[in-house]
Scaffold this motif. Structure first.
Motif, PDB file in Angstrom:
ATOM      1  N   GLN A 120      -6.370  65.982  52.072  1.00  0.00           N
ATOM      2  CA  GLN A 120      -6.242  65.232  53.419  1.00  0.00           C
ATOM      3  C   GLN A 120      -4.953  65.838  54.086  1.00  0.00           C
ATOM      4  O   GLN A 120      -5.338  66.251  55.205  1.00  0.00           O
ATOM      5  N   LYS A 144      -1.182  59.708  57.193  1.00  0.00           N
ATOM      6  CA  LYS A 144      -1.868  60.316  55.912  1.00  0.00           C
ATOM      7  C   LYS A 144      -1.323  59.393  54.909  1.00  0.00           C
ATOM      8  O   LYS A 144      -0.335  58.832  54.878  1.00  0.00           O
ATOM      9  N   ALA A 193      -9.164  60.951  45.439  1.00  0.00           N
ATOM     10  CA  ALA A 193      -9.708  61.648  46.769  1.00  0.00           C
ATOM     11  C   ALA A 193     -10.983  62.554  46.585  1.00  0.00           C
ATOM     12  O   ALA A 193     -10.966  63.209  45.687  1.00  0.00           O
ATOM     13  N   HIS A 195     -12.930  65.378  49.208  1.00  0.00           N
ATOM     14  CA  HIS A 195     -13.070  66.278  50.160  1.00  0.00           C
ATOM     15  C   HIS A 195     -14.048  67.322  50.500  1.00  0.00           C
ATOM     16  O   HIS A 195     -13.740  68.389  49.784  1.00  0.00           O
ATOM     17  N   ASN A 208     -13.013  63.383  54.464  1.00  0.00           N
ATOM     18  CA  ASN A 208     -12.006  62.721  53.515  1.00  0.00           C
ATOM     19  C   ASN A 208     -12.326  61.367  53.240  1.00  0.00           C
ATOM     20  O   ASN A 208     -12.518  60.410  53.976  1.00  0.00           O
ATOM     21  N   THR A 225      -9.707  54.981  52.542  1.00  0.00           N
ATOM     22  CA  THR A 225      -9.372  55.716  53.763  1.00  0.00           C
ATOM     23  C   THR A 225     -10.564  56.676  53.895  1.00  0.00           C
ATOM     24  O   THR A 225     -10.682  57.295  53.046  1.00  0.00           O
ATOM     25  N   GLU A 227     -12.232  59.454  56.620  1.00  0.00           N
ATOM     26  CA  GLU A 227     -11.926  60.100  57.968  1.00  0.00           C
ATOM     27  C   GLU A 227     -12.879  61.335  58.147  1.00  0.00           C
ATOM     28  O   GLU A 227     -13.300  61.858  57.277  1.00  0.00           O
ATOM     29  N   GLY A 244     -10.445  58.491  61.822  1.00  0.00           N
ATOM     30  CA  GLY A 244     -10.380  57.826  60.538  1.00  0.00           C
ATOM     31  C   GLY A 244      -9.884  56.341  60.478  1.00  0.00           C
ATOM     32  O   GLY A 244      -9.560  55.695  61.581  1.00  0.00           O
TER      33      GLY A 244
END
Length: 352
Positions: A120, A144, A193, A195, A208, A225, A227, A244
Protein backbone atom coordinates in the motif's frame (compact mmCIF):
# COMPACT_ATOMS: atom_id res chain seq x y z
CA UNK A 1 54.12 7.41 3.19
CA UNK A 2 51.34 8.18 0.71
CA UNK A 3 52.53 5.40 -1.62
CA UNK A 4 52.47 2.94 1.29
CA UNK A 5 48.88 3.88 2.14
CA UNK A 6 47.80 3.42 -1.48
CA UNK A 7 49.53 0.04 -1.64
CA UNK A 8 47.85 -1.01 1.62
CA UNK A 9 44.41 -0.01 0.28
CA UNK A 10 44.94 -1.97 -2.95
CA UNK A 11 46.12 -5.00 -1.01
CA UNK A 12 43.06 -4.83 1.22
CA UNK A 13 40.73 -4.82 -1.80
CA UNK A 14 42.54 -7.73 -3.39
CA UNK A 15 42.34 -9.68 -0.14
CA UNK A 16 38.53 -9.30 -0.03
CA UNK A 17 37.27 -10.95 -3.24
CA UNK A 18 34.03 -12.12 -1.61
CA UNK A 19 32.82 -8.55 -1.21
CA UNK A 20 33.75 -7.66 -4.78
CA UNK A 21 32.00 -10.71 -6.19
CA UNK A 22 28.78 -10.19 -4.26
CA UNK A 23 27.72 -7.26 -6.49
CA UNK A 24 26.87 -4.87 -3.64
CA UNK A 25 25.55 -1.40 -4.45
CA UNK A 26 25.65 1.47 -1.98
CA UNK A 27 22.85 4.02 -2.36
CA UNK A 28 21.14 6.70 -0.35
CA UNK A 29 19.44 10.05 0.04
CA UNK A 30 20.54 13.25 1.79
CA UNK A 31 17.59 15.62 2.16
CA UNK A 32 17.64 18.93 4.04
CA UNK A 33 15.17 21.78 4.16
CA UNK A 34 13.27 24.42 6.09
CA UNK A 35 10.08 23.21 7.75
CA UNK A 36 7.59 25.86 8.94
CA UNK A 37 4.31 25.10 10.77
CA UNK A 38 1.55 27.44 11.95
CA UNK A 39 -2.10 27.56 12.95
CA UNK A 40 -2.00 25.36 16.06
CA UNK A 41 -4.42 25.86 18.93
CA UNK A 42 -1.92 24.48 21.42
CA UNK A 43 1.58 25.23 20.09
CA UNK A 44 3.56 28.25 18.93
CA UNK A 45 4.55 28.52 15.28
CA UNK A 46 7.59 26.39 14.49
CA UNK A 47 10.44 26.89 12.02
CA UNK A 48 13.27 24.40 11.82
CA UNK A 49 16.02 23.06 9.60
CA UNK A 50 14.98 19.42 9.24
CA UNK A 51 16.20 16.26 7.54
CA UNK A 52 14.10 14.14 5.21
CA UNK A 53 11.26 16.46 4.19
CA UNK A 54 10.84 15.21 0.62
CA UNK A 55 12.47 11.81 1.15
CA UNK A 56 13.80 10.29 4.34
CA UNK A 57 17.58 10.68 4.49
CA UNK A 58 19.16 7.23 4.40
CA UNK A 59 22.00 4.97 3.40
CA UNK A 60 21.41 1.54 1.94
CA UNK A 61 23.19 -1.55 0.70
CA UNK A 62 21.68 -3.64 -2.06
CA UNK A 63 23.22 -6.91 -3.20
CA UNK A 64 22.42 -9.70 -5.62
CA UNK A 65 24.01 -13.05 -6.45
CA UNK A 66 23.27 -15.08 -9.58
CA UNK A 67 22.78 -18.68 -8.46
CA UNK A 68 22.33 -20.03 -11.98
CA UNK A 69 19.31 -21.47 -13.81
CA UNK A 70 17.53 -18.11 -13.51
CA UNK A 71 17.68 -18.14 -9.70
CA UNK A 72 18.98 -15.10 -7.77
CA UNK A 73 19.51 -14.28 -4.12
CA UNK A 74 19.33 -10.63 -3.08
CA UNK A 75 19.18 -8.43 0.00
CA UNK A 76 18.45 -4.86 1.06
CA UNK A 77 19.77 -3.24 4.25
CA UNK A 78 18.56 0.36 4.53
CA UNK A 79 19.14 2.69 7.44
CA UNK A 80 17.63 6.09 8.19
CA UNK A 81 19.93 9.02 8.99
CA UNK A 82 19.35 12.20 11.01
CA UNK A 83 21.33 14.75 8.98
CA UNK A 84 20.21 17.84 10.87
CA UNK A 85 21.21 17.00 14.44
CA UNK A 86 23.21 14.88 16.83
CA UNK A 87 21.56 11.75 18.14
CA UNK A 88 22.12 9.49 21.13
CA UNK A 89 21.92 6.64 18.61
CA UNK A 90 24.77 8.12 16.55
CA UNK A 91 24.69 9.00 12.86
CA UNK A 92 21.83 6.64 12.07
CA UNK A 93 19.47 8.12 14.64
CA UNK A 94 16.60 6.44 16.46
CA UNK A 95 14.67 5.60 13.27
CA UNK A 96 17.60 3.65 11.88
CA UNK A 97 16.04 0.52 10.42
CA UNK A 98 13.98 1.34 7.35
CA UNK A 99 14.21 -1.93 5.41
CA UNK A 100 16.14 -5.14 5.97
CA UNK A 101 15.18 -8.23 4.02
CA UNK A 102 16.49 -11.23 2.11
CA UNK A 103 14.90 -12.41 -1.14
CA UNK A 104 14.99 -15.29 -3.60
CA UNK A 105 13.74 -14.72 -7.15
CA UNK A 106 13.37 -16.67 -10.36
CA UNK A 107 10.81 -17.68 -12.96
CA UNK A 108 8.30 -18.22 -10.12
CA UNK A 109 8.54 -14.58 -9.00
CA UNK A 110 10.11 -13.24 -5.80
CA UNK A 111 9.85 -14.31 -2.16
CA UNK A 112 11.19 -11.78 0.38
CA UNK A 113 11.59 -12.16 4.15
CA UNK A 114 12.19 -9.40 6.71
CA UNK A 115 11.26 -5.79 7.40
CA UNK A 116 9.77 -4.36 4.21
CA UNK A 117 7.78 -1.50 2.73
CA UNK A 118 4.09 -2.35 2.53
CA UNK A 119 2.48 -2.75 -0.93
CA UNK A 120 0.00 0.00 0.00
CA UNK A 121 2.79 2.42 0.91
CA UNK A 122 4.59 1.94 -2.41
CA UNK A 123 1.39 2.19 -4.46
CA UNK A 124 -0.08 5.25 -2.74
CA UNK A 125 3.24 7.08 -3.03
CA UNK A 126 3.45 6.13 -6.74
CA UNK A 127 0.01 7.64 -7.38
CA UNK A 128 0.47 10.70 -5.14
CA UNK A 129 1.73 13.75 -7.15
CA UNK A 130 4.00 14.57 -4.16
CA UNK A 131 5.46 11.06 -4.15
CA UNK A 132 4.72 10.57 -0.47
CA UNK A 133 7.00 13.46 0.56
CA UNK A 134 6.87 17.06 1.88
CA UNK A 135 3.88 18.58 3.68
CA UNK A 136 1.89 18.04 0.48
CA UNK A 137 1.88 14.25 0.70
CA UNK A 138 -1.52 12.61 0.58
CA UNK A 139 -0.63 10.54 3.64
CA UNK A 140 -1.18 13.60 5.82
CA UNK A 141 -4.93 12.95 5.58
CA UNK A 142 -5.16 9.80 3.44
CA UNK A 143 -4.35 7.15 6.05
CA UNK A 144 -2.06 4.23 5.24
CA UNK A 145 -1.84 1.12 7.39
CA UNK A 146 1.94 1.51 7.72
CA UNK A 147 4.93 2.50 5.62
CA UNK A 148 6.99 -0.53 6.71
CA UNK A 149 6.26 -3.63 8.76
CA UNK A 150 8.42 -6.13 10.64
CA UNK A 151 8.59 -9.89 10.10
CA UNK A 152 7.03 -9.79 6.63
CA UNK A 153 6.90 -12.68 4.20
CA UNK A 154 6.01 -11.31 0.77
CA UNK A 155 5.46 -12.94 -2.61
CA UNK A 156 5.50 -11.00 -5.88
CA UNK A 157 4.47 -12.73 -9.09
CA UNK A 158 6.45 -12.32 -12.32
CA UNK A 159 5.47 -9.41 -14.53
CA UNK A 160 2.74 -10.50 -16.97
CA UNK A 161 2.79 -7.75 -19.63
CA UNK A 162 2.57 -5.06 -16.97
CA UNK A 163 0.41 -6.94 -14.45
CA UNK A 164 1.74 -8.27 -11.14
CA UNK A 165 0.33 -9.38 -7.81
CA UNK A 166 1.86 -8.94 -4.34
CA UNK A 167 0.73 -10.93 -1.30
CA UNK A 168 2.24 -10.22 2.12
CA UNK A 169 1.73 -11.40 5.70
CA UNK A 170 3.28 -10.69 9.08
CA UNK A 171 2.58 -12.34 12.42
CA UNK A 172 3.72 -9.14 14.20
CA UNK A 173 4.17 -6.01 12.15
CA UNK A 174 5.58 -3.79 14.88
CA UNK A 175 7.87 -6.00 16.99
CA UNK A 176 9.21 -9.50 17.41
CA UNK A 177 6.60 -12.26 17.55
CA UNK A 178 5.94 -12.48 21.27
CA UNK A 179 5.45 -15.75 23.15
CA UNK A 180 1.83 -15.43 24.35
CA UNK A 181 0.72 -17.36 27.44
CA UNK A 182 -2.32 -19.56 27.02
CA UNK A 183 -5.75 -18.08 27.80
CA UNK A 184 -4.47 -14.50 27.27
CA UNK A 185 -5.02 -12.05 24.37
CA UNK A 186 -2.72 -12.37 21.35
CA UNK A 187 -1.22 -8.87 21.21
CA UNK A 188 0.88 -9.57 18.10
CA UNK A 189 -0.15 -7.27 15.23
CA UNK A 190 -1.17 -9.55 12.36
CA UNK A 191 -1.39 -7.97 8.91
CA UNK A 192 -2.38 -9.52 5.57
CA UNK A 193 -2.11 -7.52 2.34
CA UNK A 194 -3.04 -8.22 -1.28
CA UNK A 195 -2.07 -5.85 -4.08
CA UNK A 196 -2.73 -6.37 -7.81
CA UNK A 197 -1.28 -3.63 -10.03
CA UNK A 198 -1.03 -2.89 -13.74
CA UNK A 199 1.68 -0.64 -15.22
CA UNK A 200 1.85 0.02 -18.93
CA UNK A 201 3.45 3.16 -20.37
CA UNK A 202 1.58 6.21 -19.05
CA UNK A 203 -1.01 4.12 -17.16
CA UNK A 204 -0.79 2.94 -13.55
CA UNK A 205 -3.82 1.31 -11.88
CA UNK A 206 -4.07 -0.92 -8.83
CA UNK A 207 -6.06 -2.25 -5.89
CA UNK A 208 -5.17 -2.78 -2.24
CA UNK A 209 -6.72 -4.97 0.43
CA UNK A 210 -5.33 -4.98 3.99
CA UNK A 211 -6.59 -6.82 7.07
CA UNK A 212 -5.15 -6.17 10.55
CA UNK A 213 -5.76 -7.70 13.98
CA UNK A 214 -4.24 -7.25 17.45
CA UNK A 215 -6.13 -8.42 20.53
CA UNK A 216 -6.33 -6.69 23.90
CA UNK A 217 -7.92 -7.84 27.14
CA UNK A 218 -11.29 -6.43 26.05
CA UNK A 219 -11.06 -5.89 22.27
CA UNK A 220 -9.96 -7.51 19.04
CA UNK A 221 -8.77 -4.25 17.40
CA UNK A 222 -9.54 -5.40 13.86
CA UNK A 223 -9.66 -3.37 10.65
CA UNK A 224 -10.08 -4.01 6.95
CA UNK A 225 -8.94 -1.60 4.26
CA UNK A 226 -9.61 -1.61 0.55
CA UNK A 227 -8.75 1.02 -2.02
CA UNK A 228 -8.40 1.64 -5.73
CA UNK A 229 -6.07 4.13 -7.39
CA UNK A 230 -4.89 5.15 -10.82
CA UNK A 231 -2.64 7.65 -12.58
CA UNK A 232 -2.36 8.50 -16.26
CA UNK A 233 0.29 10.67 -17.87
CA UNK A 234 -1.22 12.72 -20.70
CA UNK A 235 2.08 14.46 -21.39
CA UNK A 236 0.81 17.93 -20.51
CA UNK A 237 -0.16 16.62 -17.06
CA UNK A 238 -0.27 13.43 -15.01
CA UNK A 239 -3.68 12.96 -13.39
CA UNK A 240 -3.98 10.90 -10.17
CA UNK A 241 -6.92 9.59 -8.16
CA UNK A 242 -7.27 7.45 -5.01
CA UNK A 243 -10.31 6.18 -3.14
CA UNK A 244 -10.33 3.95 -0.07
CA UNK A 245 -12.39 2.78 2.88
CA UNK A 246 -11.28 1.49 6.29
CA UNK A 247 -13.69 -0.62 8.33
CA UNK A 248 -12.81 -0.57 12.05
CA UNK A 249 -14.28 -3.42 14.09
CA UNK A 250 -14.31 -3.00 17.90
CA UNK A 251 -11.20 -0.82 17.68
CA UNK A 252 -9.72 0.76 20.82
CA UNK A 253 -9.56 4.24 19.26
CA UNK A 254 -12.23 4.24 16.53
CA UNK A 255 -14.76 1.72 17.89
CA UNK A 256 -17.07 0.24 15.25
CA UNK A 257 -16.57 2.85 12.56
CA UNK A 258 -15.89 3.39 8.88
CA UNK A 259 -13.46 5.88 7.37
CA UNK A 260 -13.85 7.01 3.76
CA UNK A 261 -10.98 8.87 2.07
CA UNK A 262 -10.02 10.05 -1.38
CA UNK A 263 -7.45 12.11 -3.25
CA UNK A 264 -7.45 13.95 -6.56
CA UNK A 265 -4.16 15.32 -7.83
CA UNK A 266 -2.07 16.31 -10.81
CA UNK A 267 1.57 16.78 -11.76
CA UNK A 268 2.26 19.36 -14.48
CA UNK A 269 5.63 19.63 -16.27
CA UNK A 270 7.23 23.08 -16.37
CA UNK A 271 9.99 23.24 -18.95
CA UNK A 272 12.51 20.43 -19.16
CA UNK A 273 13.46 20.32 -15.47
CA UNK A 274 10.48 21.41 -13.38
CA UNK A 275 7.03 20.24 -12.37
CA UNK A 276 4.13 21.63 -10.35
CA UNK A 277 2.21 19.25 -8.07
CA UNK A 278 -1.30 19.91 -6.76
CA UNK A 279 -3.70 17.74 -4.76
CA UNK A 280 -6.87 17.74 -2.71
CA UNK A 281 -7.42 15.08 -0.04
CA UNK A 282 -10.58 14.37 1.96
CA UNK A 283 -11.30 11.92 4.80
CA UNK A 284 -14.27 11.45 7.12
CA UNK A 285 -15.66 8.96 9.63
CA UNK A 286 -19.23 7.68 9.66
CA UNK A 287 -19.52 8.04 13.44
CA UNK A 288 -18.23 10.51 16.02
CA UNK A 289 -14.94 9.82 17.80
CA UNK A 290 -14.79 10.91 21.47
CA UNK A 291 -17.90 13.00 20.79
CA UNK A 292 -16.37 14.83 17.82
CA UNK A 293 -17.34 14.75 14.17
CA UNK A 294 -14.05 14.10 12.39
CA UNK A 295 -13.59 15.22 8.82
CA UNK A 296 -10.23 16.08 7.33
CA UNK A 297 -9.38 18.10 4.24
CA UNK A 298 -6.06 19.13 2.74
CA UNK A 299 -5.15 21.36 -0.19
CA UNK A 300 -1.52 21.26 -1.34
CA UNK A 301 0.65 22.83 -4.03
CA UNK A 302 4.35 22.32 -4.70
CA UNK A 303 7.15 22.87 -7.18
CA UNK A 304 10.08 20.52 -7.87
CA UNK A 305 13.08 21.48 -9.99
CA UNK A 306 15.84 19.11 -11.11
CA UNK A 307 19.35 20.53 -10.99
CA UNK A 308 20.67 17.18 -12.27
CA UNK A 309 19.55 13.55 -12.41
CA UNK A 310 20.38 13.20 -8.72
CA UNK A 311 19.80 16.62 -7.16
CA UNK A 312 16.61 18.67 -7.00
CA UNK A 313 15.10 21.67 -5.23
CA UNK A 314 11.58 21.59 -3.82
CA UNK A 315 8.98 23.86 -2.26
CA UNK A 316 5.56 22.78 -0.98
CA UNK A 317 2.67 24.32 0.93
CA UNK A 318 -0.33 22.55 2.46
CA UNK A 319 -3.36 23.69 4.43
CA UNK A 320 -5.48 21.32 6.48
CA UNK A 321 -8.85 21.54 8.17
CA UNK A 322 -9.23 22.03 11.91
CA UNK A 323 -10.08 18.37 12.55
CA UNK A 324 -6.94 16.86 11.01
CA UNK A 325 -3.78 18.85 11.52
CA UNK A 326 -0.05 18.28 11.22
CA UNK A 327 1.61 16.91 14.33
CA UNK A 328 4.51 18.89 15.79
CA UNK A 329 7.04 16.94 13.72
CA UNK A 330 4.87 16.82 10.61
CA UNK A 331 4.82 13.02 10.56
CA UNK A 332 1.22 11.94 10.76
CA UNK A 333 -2.21 13.16 11.82
CA UNK A 334 -3.70 14.22 15.13
CA UNK A 335 -7.48 13.98 15.00
CA UNK A 336 -8.75 15.99 17.98
CA UNK A 337 -8.01 19.61 17.16
CA UNK A 338 -4.31 19.66 18.06
CA UNK A 339 -1.20 20.19 15.99
CA UNK A 340 -0.58 22.57 13.09
CA UNK A 341 -2.96 23.65 10.37
CA UNK A 342 -0.50 25.05 7.81
CA UNK A 343 2.81 23.64 6.58
CA UNK A 344 5.58 24.95 4.32
CA UNK A 345 8.71 23.12 3.12
CA UNK A 346 11.64 24.49 1.10
CA UNK A 347 14.68 22.31 0.58
CA UNK A 348 17.17 20.34 -1.48
CA UNK A 349 17.52 16.58 -2.01
CA UNK A 350 20.49 14.62 -3.32
CA UNK A 351 20.34 10.92 -4.24
CA UNK A 352 23.40 8.75 -4.68
Amino acid sequence: MQKKLIALAVATLVAAPAFAQSNVTVYGVVDMGLDHRSGSKTHKNRSGLDSGLQSGSRIGFRGVEDLGNGLKASFVLEQGINVDRNSTAGLLGSNANRQSFLALSGGFGTVALGRQETPQHKFVDAVDPFGGGTVGQANGVYAKTASRLDNVIAYVTPDFSGFSLTAAYTANGTADEAAIPKNTPDTNLKVFALHPVYKNGPLLVGLNYIRTKAETATQDNKSSTWEVGAAYDFGVLRLSVLYGEIDYDNHATYGDNDRKQWMLGASIPVGAAGKVAVSYVNAEYDKKIAGNNIEGKQVAVGYFHDLSKRTNLYAAYAKRSDEMRFTNSGSGVVENNTGYKNGLNVGIRHRF
